[in-house]
Design an enzyme around this catalytic site. Sequence first.
Site, PDB file in Angstrom:
ATOM      1  N   ASP A  95       0.809  -1.221   0.000  1.00  0.00           N
ATOM      2  CA  ASP A  95       0.000   0.000   0.000  1.00  0.00           C
ATOM      3  C   ASP A  95       0.841   1.270   0.000  1.00  0.00           C
ATOM      4  O   ASP A  95       0.420   2.272  -0.572  1.00  0.00           O
ATOM      5  CB  ASP A  95      -0.961  -0.002   1.197  1.00  0.00           C
ATOM      6  CG  ASP A  95      -2.243  -0.739   0.856  1.00  0.00           C
ATOM      7  OD1 ASP A  95      -2.864  -0.388  -0.158  1.00  0.00           O
ATOM      8  OD2 ASP A  95      -2.621  -1.671   1.583  1.00  0.00           O
ATOM      9  N   GLU A 123      -5.247   4.405  -0.741  1.00  0.00           N
ATOM     10  CA  GLU A 123      -4.039   3.663  -0.360  1.00  0.00           C
ATOM     11  C   GLU A 123      -3.447   4.255   0.923  1.00  0.00           C
ATOM     12  O   GLU A 123      -2.924   3.519   1.774  1.00  0.00           O
ATOM     13  CB  GLU A 123      -2.984   3.683  -1.475  1.00  0.00           C
ATOM     14  CG  GLU A 123      -3.448   3.186  -2.841  1.00  0.00           C
ATOM     15  CD  GLU A 123      -3.925   1.738  -2.889  1.00  0.00           C
ATOM     16  OE1 GLU A 123      -4.079   1.105  -1.829  1.00  0.00           O
ATOM     17  OE2 GLU A 123      -4.150   1.235  -4.002  1.00  0.00           O
ATOM     18  N   HIS A 153      -5.346   2.825   3.709  1.00  0.00           N
ATOM     19  CA  HIS A 153      -4.967   1.429   3.937  1.00  0.00           C
ATOM     20  C   HIS A 153      -3.698   1.363   4.792  1.00  0.00           C
ATOM     21  O   HIS A 153      -3.599   0.584   5.734  1.00  0.00           O
ATOM     22  CB  HIS A 153      -4.740   0.684   2.612  1.00  0.00           C
ATOM     23  CG  HIS A 153      -5.950   0.669   1.726  1.00  0.00           C
ATOM     24  ND1 HIS A 153      -5.926   0.220   0.436  1.00  0.00           N
ATOM     25  CD2 HIS A 153      -7.232   1.059   1.951  1.00  0.00           C
ATOM     26  CE1 HIS A 153      -7.141   0.331  -0.097  1.00  0.00           C
ATOM     27  NE2 HIS A 153      -7.936   0.844   0.813  1.00  0.00           N
ATOM     28  N   TYR A 207      -3.040  -0.199   8.905  1.00  0.00           N
ATOM     29  CA  TYR A 207      -2.096  -1.194   9.440  1.00  0.00           C
ATOM     30  C   TYR A 207      -1.482  -0.691  10.740  1.00  0.00           C
ATOM     31  O   TYR A 207      -1.308  -1.451  11.691  1.00  0.00           O
ATOM     32  CB  TYR A 207      -1.015  -1.537   8.405  1.00  0.00           C
ATOM     33  CG  TYR A 207      -1.613  -2.007   7.094  1.00  0.00           C
ATOM     34  CD1 TYR A 207      -2.671  -2.916   7.092  1.00  0.00           C
ATOM     35  CD2 TYR A 207      -1.160  -1.531   5.875  1.00  0.00           C
ATOM     36  CE1 TYR A 207      -3.261  -3.327   5.899  1.00  0.00           C
ATOM     37  CE2 TYR A 207      -1.736  -1.945   4.679  1.00  0.00           C
ATOM     38  CZ  TYR A 207      -2.789  -2.831   4.697  1.00  0.00           C
ATOM     39  OH  TYR A 207      -3.367  -3.230   3.520  1.00  0.00           O
ATOM     40  N   HIS A 246      -9.932  -0.757  -7.505  1.00  0.00           N
ATOM     41  CA  HIS A 246      -8.692  -0.244  -8.106  1.00  0.00           C
ATOM     42  C   HIS A 246      -8.259  -1.156  -9.258  1.00  0.00           C
ATOM     43  O   HIS A 246      -7.896  -0.686 -10.331  1.00  0.00           O
ATOM     44  CB  HIS A 246      -7.555  -0.176  -7.072  1.00  0.00           C
ATOM     45  CG  HIS A 246      -7.842   0.712  -5.904  1.00  0.00           C
ATOM     46  ND1 HIS A 246      -7.009   0.804  -4.812  1.00  0.00           N
ATOM     47  CD2 HIS A 246      -8.880   1.560  -5.656  1.00  0.00           C
ATOM     48  CE1 HIS A 246      -7.517   1.669  -3.944  1.00  0.00           C
ATOM     49  NE2 HIS A 246      -8.650   2.134  -4.429  1.00  0.00           N
TER      50      HIS A 246
HETATM   51 ZN    ZN Z   1      -4.487  -0.514  -0.846  1.00  0.00          ZN
HETATM   52 ZN    ZN Z   2      -5.267  -0.330  -4.364  1.00  0.00          ZN
END
Ligand code: ZN
Ligand code: ZN
Length: 347
Positions: free
Chosen positions: A90, A120, A123, A127, A224
């Site tokens: 990511d 992204e 994302h 984490y 995506h």
């Molecule tokens: Zn991602």
């Molecule tokens: Zn993506």
Amino acid sequence: MPKLLLEKAKTLEPRNPNKSTALFGGKSSGILNWNDIAYPHWYKMYKRLVGNYWQADEVNMAGDVKQFSTLTESEREAYLKIIGLLSTLDAPQTRTALLLSLYATDASVQSIMAVIAQQEAVHNESYSYVLSSVVSLDEQNESFQLGRKDPILLKRNENITQQYNNFVEEPTIENILKTLVYTSLLEGMFFYSGFAFFYNLARHNKMVGTSTMISYINRDELEHGRFISELFRATLAENPEYNTSEFIDWVYAHFKESVELENEWSRYVLGDVEGIDLDEMTGYIKYRANKMLRMMGLNEIYTEHVDNPMKWIRAYVDNFDGTKTDFFEQKSRQYTKTSDLNGFDDL
Ligand code: ZN
Ligand code: ZN
């Protein structure tokens, strides 16, 4: 073929038309009217992407916080390794989406890539968010070091790293096409053994908060992958001199190599995890590779894996067949979205 370096698109150039003359290496003013774009159906894709908006801290991790210490040692180890892996995908994707947008001479592509880059970034944040919920700062840092130090992970990421950096150093149509190939692999395949690990925990009622977040990420990556494969096909159609058997062979060879590396990685990281059949996982990886190739307008290369061998996974995330999942509906969110463009049925 001579290497023609592309220039970054002009930000605003009133002498150029609003509707772009080409996706890359073309002319456009920089003014975007969604009702007058070169590929009109991309507006619907943009709407669907925006409709998927979510944030990491919407997901309640209270149950996972209590549960993490009750996982088996192999599960805890795989959990941390897989978060480490996902962060290596990511983070570069946030920047690659930006880079593609800087060279795109079509304002609709620039806008869609801006939304993808934003997702992204979320994302990545997620984490840090899940790890900070379940382990100490030292263990979090260790997990984020894996992308720099774990030899199997480094080997697995070597090709994509090289291709993404080639694009930075040499922005040509060829490198854009090759970067779109690796982006398709990333969005459509590289994440999925990791996703499967978390769904396997969820089907045993473990770490459901983490899995909910993973399914939000999964939903974004499917969108995506869908746009990137469209962009690949359109870019190749606009630049037919690259549509050669040599280039298409390159695509198939890199898909095959990626499948092998993915397989090696998944056996390394999931080998001791209960509930995941490794041969089924190999089939799932090949199934995902086939799916991306088909979306890119190419042929499937694993004819024995046209169907999903891990049927149970469909309860946790949808695929492009339009099967609706109940998983999201079990979770309460801070707001409700009503746009019909946001429906899973449209995927
Ligand atoms: Zn991602
Ligand atoms: Zn993506």
